[in-house]
Each structure stands twice: as C-alpha cells, then as structure tokens.
Design a protein around this motif. Sequence first.
Motif, short mmCIF file in Angstrom:
data_model
loop_
_atom_site.label_atom_id
_atom_site.label_comp_id
_atom_site.label_asym_id
_atom_site.label_seq_id
_atom_site.Cartn_x
_atom_site.Cartn_y
_atom_site.Cartn_z
N ARG A 1 0.85 -1.19 0.00
CA ARG A 1 0.00 0.00 0.00
C ARG A 1 0.88 1.24 0.00
N LEU A 2 0.63 2.11 -0.96
CA LEU A 2 1.32 3.40 -1.06
C LEU A 2 0.33 4.49 -0.70
N ARG A 3 0.73 5.35 0.21
CA ARG A 3 -0.14 6.43 0.68
C ARG A 3 0.63 7.74 0.63
N ILE A 4 0.02 8.75 0.00
CA ILE A 4 0.58 10.10 -0.07
C ILE A 4 -0.49 11.06 0.42
N ASP A 5 -0.15 11.88 1.38
CA ASP A 5 -1.11 12.80 2.00
C ASP A 5 -0.78 14.23 1.62
#
Length: 548
Positions: A331-335
């Motif tokens: 899982r790749l998450r960018i906020d």
Amino acid sequence: MILDRLPTIHRPTKEELLGAATGFWHRLQIRFKWFSIRSVRPFNSDEIGAFVSWIFWGHVLWIVIGTTTFVSLAIWAINTVFAQETLAGWVGNYLTKSSGVKIVFENAIVPTWRDGVITFNNVFVSRRPGRMDKRERSVSKGSSTTAATAAAAAAQAALDQKSSQAGAAALDDGNYTQFDVTIDKVNVTLSFTKWFNGKGLLHDVDIRGVRGVLDRTHVFPTGEKREPKSYRHTHNLGDFEIDNFKMEDVLLTVYQPKNFRPFTVSVYNCELPRLRKQWLFYDFMSANNMSGSFDESLFTLHPRQIHGMTGAALVDGQLEDDGGQWKKHSRLRIDGLSIDHLNRGVEGPFSWIQEGNVDIVADMMIPHDEDRGIAKVMSGLYDQLEATVSSASHQLPGVGPRTTPTDDPISTHPAPSPSSPPPPNDLLILDLRVHLNDVRASVPLFPGPHISYTNSALTRPIVAYINSRPHTCIPITCRIIKHAHEFDGSWTVFDSGLLEDLSREVYEAFVMDIRDERVRGRRMRKVGVWGLRVVAQALFLGLAGQLA
C-alpha cells in the motif's frame, strides 16, 4: 637370498627428526615436509607444480566465495604500503572515468572487519556539464565542501564558455539532471559471481546520510516530439543488480525548470529486497518498506494489513484466494500532495486543475518474477503448441468460428474462448483511491490534439462538476492494470506511462460521476414531481370533502 643378508635400513621417524633439529625454522621445515610428503627429501617438480596449482585455485575459490574479504585484505595491504590517499584516488579515478560522474573521497577507504563490509566515508558525487580532461577528472581525498565549490565553479565556467562560443557546436549542452550530493557513509559488499555474470560487482549496499541538490533548471525541450517510452534506459552489460539495498536519512533539494518553486524530498527509511538499474522504478515500487516526504507531503509504502490475514488480496472489498499468483501486496499512501506536481507535462483532467491538493492511496498487487527455468520454458512451448492445434481445429473448411453474443456490442474485453491462451501472469494491478481537496479547475483555452470532439464536449461539464464542490473532498476510485514488462527500463512515473494511465482513468471516473449525478438529478426531479402530485391530490380531496 642376497636381500636377506643386507642390513635393514632404518627410516627416521618424525620424533627423531624433530629431536635432531637445530632451531625453530628447522623444526618448522620438518613439520611442513612431513605433513605434505611424509619425508624430508627435497621437493620434486611434480610436487612443486601441485603446490602452485593448489595455491592458485585456492585464491580463485577465495575470490569467488569471499570477494569482500579478499578485497578488504587488498585494501588493508595497499593502505599499509602506500598512503591512504593513494587508494582513494585510484578508486575515484576509475569510478569517474567509467561513470562520467565526479567522485571525491574525503576519508580513506577502510574495511570494517566486524561487519564484513567495505566502508566509504564522506563521499561527494557531482555531475555537471563540461568536458573533463585528465587533470580535471583526477580526484583525491579532500573536503566535500571544497569539491562542491569546485563543481559549482566548473559549472559556471562551462556556462560562460558555452555563451562565448554560441556559434560552435557544444560538446555538452547540460540538458540533463545535474546534482551535487554528499553521502556520509556507504557500506558495500562485493560479489565476483555477479560481476562474472555481467550484473555488476555490488552485492549489498547500505547508504546513510545523503544531503545535496538536484538541479533540473538546465533541462529544456529540444523541439522533438518523443514518446515517454523513448526515455527508458537501454540495458548494458555490467548494469548493477543489487540483492539488498538500504537507505536512510536522505534530504535533497530539487530545482525544477520553468521557474518552478524549489521543494525538498526526504527519505527517512527505505529497504529494498533488490535494486536493478534496468528495473529501477519497478524495484522501488516493490520495496519492503519506505517512508519519507515529498514537498512536505508524507508518503509511506508498506505491506497491506488486513485483520486476520497477512498479505491477502482484496477484490471489491472481499478477500481473494489468489492461489499464490501475487508475490506481495503493498500500500502506497501520499497525503496532501500539491496539485502542481501532477498538472505539469500531463494531459487530461489533472492539467485542468489549478489549485488544491491530492490524497492518494494505492493498493498494489505485484506479480511473481518470471521463471526462466527449463521447466517453465518447456511448459510455455507446450501451451503455445496446444493453443495452435486447438485454433487450427476450429478453422476447418465449412466450419466458421463460434461466436458468443454479448450484451455490450462494443466491449473491449470479450469472453475467452476455449482455444484462447491463458491470461498472462505478469499483470501488476493498482487499485487507486484519489481524494481531491479544495480544488479549482479551469477550461483550457487552447485544447490540445489529445482532446477529441467527444472529450471536448465533456470538458466543461467536468470543470463545472469540480468547481461546484469548493472546500470539499471529491473522491475518485479507479484501477490501473499494466504488464510488468512495461516497466523494463523505466526510471520515473513519466516514462513508465503510469502518470498517463492515471490521468486517463481519472477522466473516465469523472465521466461516470457526471453521468451518475445526472441520473440522480433526474431521479430527484421525478421524485419531486411525484411528491407535488401527491400533495396536490391530497389537497384537492380535502377541499372536495369540505365542500361536500
């Protein structure tokens, strides 16, 4: 018998020879000869040849199995005989000449015996335009700050020379990413087997403490229209394939062309099971874990976690029993990523959005690596032969191909026939959830050639749909499916085609949202009209009852 009359010859034993020895070296010689040939006679030519062969092949085996230890001893011996700056200069000259990147070592190259690695401390790496002669290419041990100042001066001198010689053909126009980077510590282990197979000499690499500048202000378009795939790297013999790569404490400042604001890129921790030059972007996507920030926007890459399961796949919110088809699920998450990083150099809805930020969550299903063994090759040949025979049997004279009616006449994914080959196993699937926060869009003044008549008709509704939701979040869900071989030679999200696929899927998602909104509005109007009709009927019935 004559032999019986001869006196018996006494052969001295090891203890007797040691008792008759006169000194330490004499006893050592006796022990070695007794161990090797069980005698004290001089060595003959066959025995000397055997000793030389044993020593030679022993060193060869040592180099193949313990490459790092052998090189560590060689480094220790060179540092003992020569000055420590000598080896650093030799290695720097070789790396600079082979890579075209200037490398300076502030400290000497020393082996770390406890960890079994070779350590490089305070390494300065620079790539600037200009033709380097033998004197400029030579490097030595020195301060990285001095080297950075010298690199900047050389870059300015190259620009001045280029401006003064505008009519002459430039050997190096500087139209590439330039950088000045200082690395605090690099630990490496070497492998002769990998080098012999043309995969580079590095086996494990551990990088810590990276600071510097990535300068792309000198990158300019050449006027030639090229596909993103044309920027991919071409494989060369000797490209590195590192089996274990770790990186910590990285902080770089990036300068983009066209007066784009400078921003920082940080990597707090990064661990890759392997890193290949030919598959650079794909291997970073397959990282075990990675965390950092991009322009003050935090990002993480980690294995996907599900309650009660480890590394399971999700399809439409349900657990999928894939039978081991996927190697890993990440899982790749960018906020809070600023939208100006996505609307530059891309076509589609992202280029229409001018303000706002984006939250991206991508669930990646990474397939297993291709097995190039003989069993896999024979199995593939057998499947192809079987598919060919089956397709030929369905094309006999007088027998037409069987067709299956479908509900969607323009479906681009027809149902597989019995003679069709099985689906490929190298598919990489990305399930994306994009949240557009506080975005504002504008209609492009000059639509490009990528906008057709149909797309142009939907441009204004999409822009109106985006602008009708100020200070809110617009959720978008889409799926991207790519073959793993499409990442061959890819180094960035641009040349891999992933950014173009994302823009296209976002456009399709906007179209679906507009269609759903119109259906919902039509339904609400019908419900409203029906409600007014019911209220009017009740009112008339009430009035009729009162009049009666």
